[in-house]
Design a protein around this motif. Structure first.
Motif, PDB file in Angstrom:
ATOM      1  N   GLU A 136      46.191  35.886  55.186  1.00 16.28           N
ATOM      2  CA  GLU A 136      44.765  36.162  55.291  1.00 16.28           C
ATOM      3  C   GLU A 136      44.234  36.751  53.981  1.00 16.28           C
ATOM      4  O   GLU A 136      44.774  37.743  53.486  1.00 16.28           O
ATOM      5  N   PRO A 137      43.194  36.165  53.413  1.00 12.76           N
ATOM      6  CA  PRO A 137      42.684  36.647  52.132  1.00 12.76           C
ATOM      7  C   PRO A 137      41.987  37.992  52.244  1.00 12.76           C
ATOM      8  O   PRO A 137      41.381  38.312  53.262  1.00 12.76           O
ATOM      9  N   HIS A 138      42.082  38.765  51.188  1.00 13.66           N
ATOM     10  CA  HIS A 138      41.375  40.038  51.096  1.00 13.66           C
ATOM     11  C   HIS A 138      40.852  40.198  49.677  1.00 13.66           C
ATOM     12  O   HIS A 138      41.421  39.652  48.732  1.00 13.66           O
ATOM     13  N   PRO A 139      39.757  40.908  49.480  1.00 16.96           N
ATOM     14  CA  PRO A 139      39.204  41.085  48.128  1.00 16.96           C
ATOM     15  C   PRO A 139      39.925  42.191  47.360  1.00 16.96           C
ATOM     16  O   PRO A 139      40.490  43.108  47.955  1.00 16.96           O
ATOM     17  N   GLU A 140      39.896  42.083  46.038  1.00 14.32           N
ATOM     18  CA  GLU A 140      40.444  43.121  45.175  1.00 14.32           C
ATOM     19  C   GLU A 140      39.522  43.307  43.966  1.00 14.32           C
ATOM     20  O   GLU A 140      38.710  42.438  43.649  1.00 14.32           O
ATOM     21  N   ILE A 141      39.676  44.443  43.318  1.00 15.09           N
ATOM     22  CA  ILE A 141      38.917  44.750  42.108  1.00 15.09           C
ATOM     23  C   ILE A 141      39.891  45.008  40.965  1.00 15.09           C
ATOM     24  O   ILE A 141      40.813  45.809  41.096  1.00 15.09           O
ATOM     25  N   GLN A 142      39.709  44.297  39.852  1.00 16.54           N
ATOM     26  CA  GLN A 142      40.465  44.553  38.640  1.00 16.54           C
ATOM     27  C   GLN A 142      39.497  45.086  37.588  1.00 16.54           C
ATOM     28  O   GLN A 142      38.313  44.754  37.605  1.00 16.54           O
ATOM     29  N   LYS A 143      40.006  45.905  36.688  1.00 23.88           N
ATOM     30  CA  LYS A 143      39.139  46.506  35.677  1.00 23.88           C
ATOM     31  C   LYS A 143      39.600  46.124  34.278  1.00 23.88           C
ATOM     32  O   LYS A 143      40.798  46.085  33.993  1.00 23.88           O
ATOM     33  N   VAL A 144      38.625  45.835  33.413  1.00 21.38           N
ATOM     34  CA  VAL A 144      38.908  45.542  32.016  1.00 21.38           C
ATOM     35  C   VAL A 144      37.819  46.181  31.174  1.00 21.38           C
ATOM     36  O   VAL A 144      36.637  45.920  31.377  1.00 21.38           O
ATOM     37  N   GLU A 178      43.265  39.740  31.769  1.00 21.28           N
ATOM     38  CA  GLU A 178      43.508  40.785  32.763  1.00 21.28           C
ATOM     39  C   GLU A 178      43.906  40.170  34.099  1.00 21.28           C
ATOM     40  O   GLU A 178      44.808  40.671  34.779  1.00 21.28           O
ATOM     41  N   LEU A 179      43.282  39.064  34.468  1.00 19.65           N
ATOM     42  CA  LEU A 179      43.653  38.366  35.702  1.00 19.65           C
ATOM     43  C   LEU A 179      45.082  37.839  35.607  1.00 19.65           C
ATOM     44  O   LEU A 179      45.829  37.863  36.599  1.00 19.65           O
TER      45      LEU A 179
END
Length: 319
Positions: A136-144, A178-179
């Protein structure tokens, strides 16, 4: 440095000094220049590095004389070209063979009409490349660089974007790198056809493809007219592989026509597009898709562990 000290500071000499303190040999793969801002920075960075005695070892698909060919304000880049020719030994390693185009076992990518059936293929890809136990997909946050990158759908180490979510926004190479540190596989759906009116989108997409290729990640994508998804190991005849190969060959045979195209503003952009086609051809192979997936019944665990270590080293180096 500009965020800390303001835009008036000239950061290039400080960056060069920092690089020279970390090492006296800089190995630089895929040296190229595609826009005027890069040209200005590269010229001054090279001059500063060499003034610190840094030895440069670089590969390029362009002879120095052809770097930034026909680019805007190219005359400002000529001193950098003269510097490269004066301080470096230029060795020709040209080969008539593009090894990415050598036929391989059945392709990991094929094209079919985009419909609900194709959408189900994307979902299978997501389960295959992601976490099969928790798909099941869930959102994430990455920072750059203090900015947030919203990743709308994540499963395990696989990230799923629509084209608009990834390329349609103001993103660039730093975001894509970053991804690559955070995920091993990517799905990009609903890619539109792009003309010269969407030149900026085409440039971003090519940059993203380059980042995926350089990080040895997986890529599956769909277009609005066709889809490019196929689960490795699924039953399919060799016509799928042949269709993909012929498609790439057809695109390759049309490259000469790009010389007259207004889609690209210079030879470097045109070259980047051709290279992206070649890389997509290699990334569509079964070996590329299955590498590092840990298919134990095929003796893949050792290879997966080695691949994971290589990815870990790449991430450490890039950070």
């Amino acid at each position: 440095m500009k965020m800390e000290h303001g835009n008036d500071i000239d950061a290039v000499p400080f960056v060069a000094a920092d690089i020279s303190e970390q090492g006296n040999v800089l190995c630089f793969d895929e040296f190229q220049c595609t826009d005027v801002a890069d040209a200005m920075i590269l010229r001054r960075l090279l001059e500063s590095l060499m003034s610190h005695g840094v030895v440069l070892v670089t590969t390029s698909n362009r002879h120095p004389d052809e770097l930034y060919k026909n680019g805007i304000q190219r005359e400002s880049f000529i001193p950098a070209i003269n510097l490269l020719k004066a301080r470096l030994h230029v060795i020709n390693l040209d080969s008539p063979t593009d090894y990415r185009k050598i036929p391989r076992p059945p392709s990991g990518v094929y094209h079919t009409p985009l419909d609900s059936h194709a959408a189900s293929h994307i979902e299978k890809w997501f389960r295959f490349l992601g976490d099969p136990e928790n798909p099941e997909p869930h959102p994430e946050i990455q920072k750059v660089w203090g900015r947030e990158i919203h990743v709308p759908r994540v499963s395990g180490r696989c990230a799923w974007f629509t084209f608009q979510e990834l390329i349609g926004r103001a993103t660039g190479a730093a975001d894509y790198l970053e991804l690559m540190r955070s995920y091993d596989a990517f799905i990009v759906s609903d890619i539109p056809g792009m003309t010269f009116r969407e030149r900026d989108l085409a440039r971003r997409f090519i940059t993203f493809i380059d980042a995926v290729y350089e990080s040895h990640a997986k890529l599956s994508f769909t277009t609005r007219s066709k889809t490019a998804v196929h689960q490795p190991g699924a039953k399919s005849d060799e016509s799928v592989s042949h269709a993909m190969q012929h498609m790439m060959e057809d695109m390759g045979s049309s490259i000469d026509k790009l010389e007259e195209s207004n889609l690209f503003s210079g030879d470097e952009e045109r070259f980047a597009f051709v290279r992206a086609l070649s890389r997509l051809s290699e990334m569509s192979s079964k070996e590329w898709v299955e590498r590092g997936m840990g298919l134990e019944e095929k003796g893949g665990k050792k290879e997966r562990d080695e691949w994971a270590k290589a990815r870990s080293r790449q991430m450490e180096d890039s950070m």
